[in-house]
Design an enzyme around this catalytic site. Structure first.
Site, mmCIF file in Angstrom:
data_model
loop_
_atom_site.group_PDB
_atom_site.id
_atom_site.type_symbol
_atom_site.label_atom_id
_atom_site.label_comp_id
_atom_site.label_asym_id
_atom_site.label_seq_id
_atom_site.Cartn_x
_atom_site.Cartn_y
_atom_site.Cartn_z
ATOM 1 N N GLU A 88 0.694 -1.386 -0.014
ATOM 2 C CA GLU A 88 -0.051 0.129 0.213
ATOM 3 C C GLU A 88 0.856 1.362 0.012
ATOM 4 O O GLU A 88 0.543 2.241 -0.567
ATOM 5 C CB GLU A 88 -0.931 -0.124 1.093
ATOM 6 N N TYR A 108 -6.336 -1.628 5.372
ATOM 7 C CA TYR A 108 -4.950 -1.885 4.809
ATOM 8 C C TYR A 108 -4.306 -0.883 4.438
ATOM 9 O O TYR A 108 -3.290 -0.729 3.697
ATOM 10 C CB TYR A 108 -4.901 -2.987 3.499
ATOM 11 N N ILE A 109 -4.892 0.305 4.576
ATOM 12 C CA ILE A 109 -4.660 1.681 4.078
ATOM 13 C C ILE A 109 -3.238 2.351 4.986
ATOM 14 O O ILE A 109 -2.446 2.937 4.398
ATOM 15 C CB ILE A 109 -5.593 2.880 4.070
ATOM 16 N N HIS A 135 -11.366 -5.928 8.135
ATOM 17 C CA HIS A 135 -12.032 -5.577 7.065
ATOM 18 C C HIS A 135 -13.394 -4.857 7.095
ATOM 19 O O HIS A 135 -14.282 -5.094 6.410
ATOM 20 C CB HIS A 135 -12.460 -7.029 6.194
#
Lengths: 338, 412
Positions: free
Chosen positions: A60, A86-87, A129
């Site tokens: 990322e 996931y950033i 998530h």
């Protein structure tokens, strides 16, 4: 006009912009050949070529950083981070670099990067998530933060984000990709097909990146929200028989305070709602801005309905999600006070 | 070379509908790669990052210096575990399809990359796995029942419903809690190993990631710290050729093997047949001895193939040939281990059939027992108020208030 769900609307926005502007490139994990894990980039590589719709390595930080480099060199990258959760490996590149390149270089360098990322819960994604980190990004000076609540807005706002010379972080509430969700997981899934905001022009159009929208007019209470909770707010107000004015913030930064102010001056009561955690959440900014602008019109303290200040637990998704019960309690608190 | 620069887009050798093609995989004959002493200098063994350490040949015979000379009991233990893991995966996949659990990830075809290393480590060595090392948990005593209860998020779930299925943990067995965020555990394993050395212990750490995860910065941080401090750690890359839809070349596996990342950082790199249990065991045994004797870290690439989908949310028929696994030149780890035991006269087809039936029954019985602790639709359920616990050692006031708010709402 066509009927689109939010995935199709986002796909259409990317398609339109890839067609209109040869500098637009789309990049991210699984976005190319496969078309994205949520199918948002389906067919784009076949139509626009593998040099413009790029699969990326799982990095990322690398995705954001190379997008910045491309942006500095004249391209207009739209990078997908597969899940907002996931950033964070890309956060340094966003907060320290992307957000400040224009400022630190006295506008001699700019990077018109758009970062798209699915966010929010409601798909049994557990703590990695389901997150809604928009407040963290809205807090960073130098980036615009956007979250649409329907297909029509998603396309128009995404096109504006891509056209913006300022960097934009664009969060997509994945629970409403396929249909609006009013907060009741027991109800059969709704589709965008029967929804007015599922009517989406196939061609180019854009929506301003600094305007909230009054989704439903009312005079008893203003509910200021965005993303999935727009639909929860509408359903709850109807259930309670409260004539609420529901405002979709849409662009968290820049914030359209004027639209909020006009509404709260009319209703005198305000509830702020979001799915993200409460403490230092984006709602705190909304409450502060509204009370400052409307203090003398308020008949009750502004209340917040939010996610709890914990990670998003897999087993307790519906205890965590601020659904109709909590929205109703929030509305009642505001209505009964003062 | 082209006349002007252009970017290279890696392509897999075959897409759906095309014939599988593994010609890109450089293989060595079983037994052909020399085993250096565990205190060998890096410059004398850099070729190990490009060769392929293999013990079992095509006739399932053990060959060469890397043969770990495992006894019958150890080989049978490995085969039983492999059979159990496969039965477990099969059952859980079907339970997900039936909506009994929300999500699942198989390790089909990759079993030897956990079982061999797990057997070669000491129980006091710490494991930092990723999400396809379920075998490690079974080996370290987590228990099938507990693993199922976790996947059900039921009242016996060891993380009390806080994680998605397959994100196991087992502190007593020295296996770390799995994160959904890729590669984060890799540099953590290095830190654990550094602490062991600082404390004067000769326990080591081992970690596992996939080929795709080597693209994350954490991979490079792990190798840098491991090299700088010569940490007693084994860093495994399970190269199963696919990271969801992207081929291993999208992590940079096209130009050099992942094992060759090691020498670039000053760390020995071993490229190992990941479907050969004897080779995965032997490579780990070598690296463990080196680490325990103060020789520092080793990077091991296990060359294998992801036999199933990435997860139950994935459909691999969209991006790779359906029959690719059957064409994989390193075969199926279970077939090869079973073949080896048969070759030694320790096992028969009938015994394997009986074992598979026994494991299937064991898994079925255990599933029933697991469901008695609650399913997603039928109680008993976990208490949602517990979601506020364990975020901090002591619950801060604002969480107490939110917990009370939740309780008050339920009473209405």
């Amino acid at each position: 006009m066509a009927q689109m769900n939010m995935i199709q609307a986002i796909n259409s926005a990317l398609d339109v912009m890839l067609e209109r502007d040869q500098n637009v490139v789309v990049m991210g994990q699984d976005v190319g050949y496969f078309g994205g894990v949520f199918r948002c980039t389906d067919g784009l590589q076949a139509r626009h070529g593998e040099h413009r719709v790029l699969d990326s390595p799982i990095s990322e930080g690398g995705i954001v950083a190379t997008a910045i480099g491309m942006g500095v060199n004249g391209l207009r990258p739209v990078a997908e981070i597969q899940f907002a959760d996931y950033i964070y490996p890309g956060f340094d590149q966003i907060a320290s670099e992307l957000a400040r390149i224009r400022y630190r270089s006295d506008a001699t360098f700019t990077a018109p990067v758009t970062i798209r990322s699915p966010c929010g819960g409601g798909i049994r994604g557990g703590q990695t998530h389901s997150q809604s980190p928009e407040g963290i990004f809205a807090h960073v000076s130098g980036i615009k933060t956007v979250m649409p609540s329907n297909p029509y807005d998603a396309k128009g706002l995404l096109i504006s984000a891509i056209e913006s010379n300022d960097p934009v972080v664009f969060f997509e509430p994945k629970r409403i990709y396929n249909g609006p969700f009013d907060g009741d997981p027991e109800k059969p899934a709704q589709s965008w097909a029967s929804h007015a905001k599922g009517e989406v022009p196939e061609d180019y159009y854009s929506l301003p990146l600094d305007q909230a929208e009054v989704i439903k007019e009312g005079d008893e209470i203003t509910i200021v929200t965005y993303g999935t909770l727009v639909h929860v707010a509408l359903a709850t107000a109807e259930l309670l028989g409260v004539n609420a004015e529901v405002i979709d913030v849409r662009t968290l930064m820049p914030l359209d305070v004027m639209t909020l102010q006009k509404s709260v001056e009319k209703t005198g009561r305000c509830l702020v709602a979001h799915e993200a955690t409460r403490f230092c959440g984006y709602g705190a900014e909304l409450v502060a801005s509204i009370q400052q602008a409307c203090f003398w019109h308020l008949e009750a303290p502004i209340e917040r309905v939010t996610g709890w200040d914990t990670p998003y637990p897999h087993a307790f998704e519906w205890s965590y999600f601020p659904g109709q019960k909590r929205m109703a309690a929030g509305i009642r608190r505001v209505m009964e006070a003062g | 070379m082209s006349a002007q620069p252009k970017i290279h887009i890696p392509h897999p050798t075959a897409r759906p509908g095309e014939a599988p093609d593994f010609s890109y995989l450089k293989l060595s004959d079983a037994g052909s790669v020399e085993r250096p002493p565990t205190d060998a200098a890096l410059q004398d063994m850099e070729h190990l990052a490009f060769d392929l350490v293999r013990v079992l040949d095509d006739e399932f015979e053990a060959q060469g210096q890397w043969n770990p000379e495992l006894g019958k009991d150890e080989l049978l233990e490995a085969l039983k575990l492999m059979t159990l893991v496969r039965a477990y995966d099969d059952r859980m996949l079907r339970m997900q399809r039936q909506g009994k659990i929300t999500f699942y990830m198989q390790c089909l075809g990759e079993e030897a990359t956990s079982i061999g290393p797990g057997m070669a480590l000491r129980d006091s060595d710490m494991c930092f796995p990723h999400y396809r090392q379920q075998a490690l948990y079974l080996m370290r005593g987590t228990g099938l029942l507990n693993m199922m209860c976790h996947c059900l998020s039921n009242t016996r779930d060891f993380c009390r419903g806080r994680q998605m299925p397959v994100f196991y943990q087992h502190a007593e067995g020295n296996v770390f809690t799995i994160s959904g965020n890729l590669t984060t555990q890799y540099p953590q394993a290095v830190g654990w190993a550094m602490a062991a050395a600082i404390k004067g212990s000769d326990d080591i750490a081992a970690s596992w990631i996939g080929d795709g995860s080597t693209a994350e910065a954490d991979f490079h941080q792990a190798l840098t710290f491991a090299a700088v401090y010569q940490a007693p750690v084994i860093l495994n890359v399970v190269n199963n050729q696919w990271a969801i839809s992207t081929f291993q070349a999208f992590a940079g596996g096209e130009l050099r093997p992942f094992a060759a990342r090691g020498p670039g950082y000053g760390i020995p790199g071993l490229r190992v047949d990941g479907n050969d249990l004897l080779a995965t065991y032997a490579a780990t045994q070598w690296a463990a001895e080196r680490a325990r004797n103060g020789g520092g870290p080793t990077l091991i690439e296990f060359v294998t193939y992801r036999g199933g989908a990435h997860s139950t949310s994935d459909d691999p028929s969209r991006y790779r040939p359906k029959d690719e696994w059957s064409a994989f030149p390193l075969g199926d780890p279970m077939v090869r281990l079973k073949g080896h035991l048969e070759r030694l006269g320790h096992w028969s087809e009938q015994e394997q059939e009986d074992l598979e039936a026994e494991m299937k029954q064991h898994v079925t019985d255990t599933w029933k027992e697991a469901c008695s602790y609650g399913t997603m639709t039928e109680g008993p359920f976990l208490d949602p108020h517990e979601m506020f616990e364990d975020l901090f050692e002591e619950m801060p006031q604002h969480l107490k208030e939110q917990q009370a708010e939740m309780l008050a709402l339920e009473e209405k």
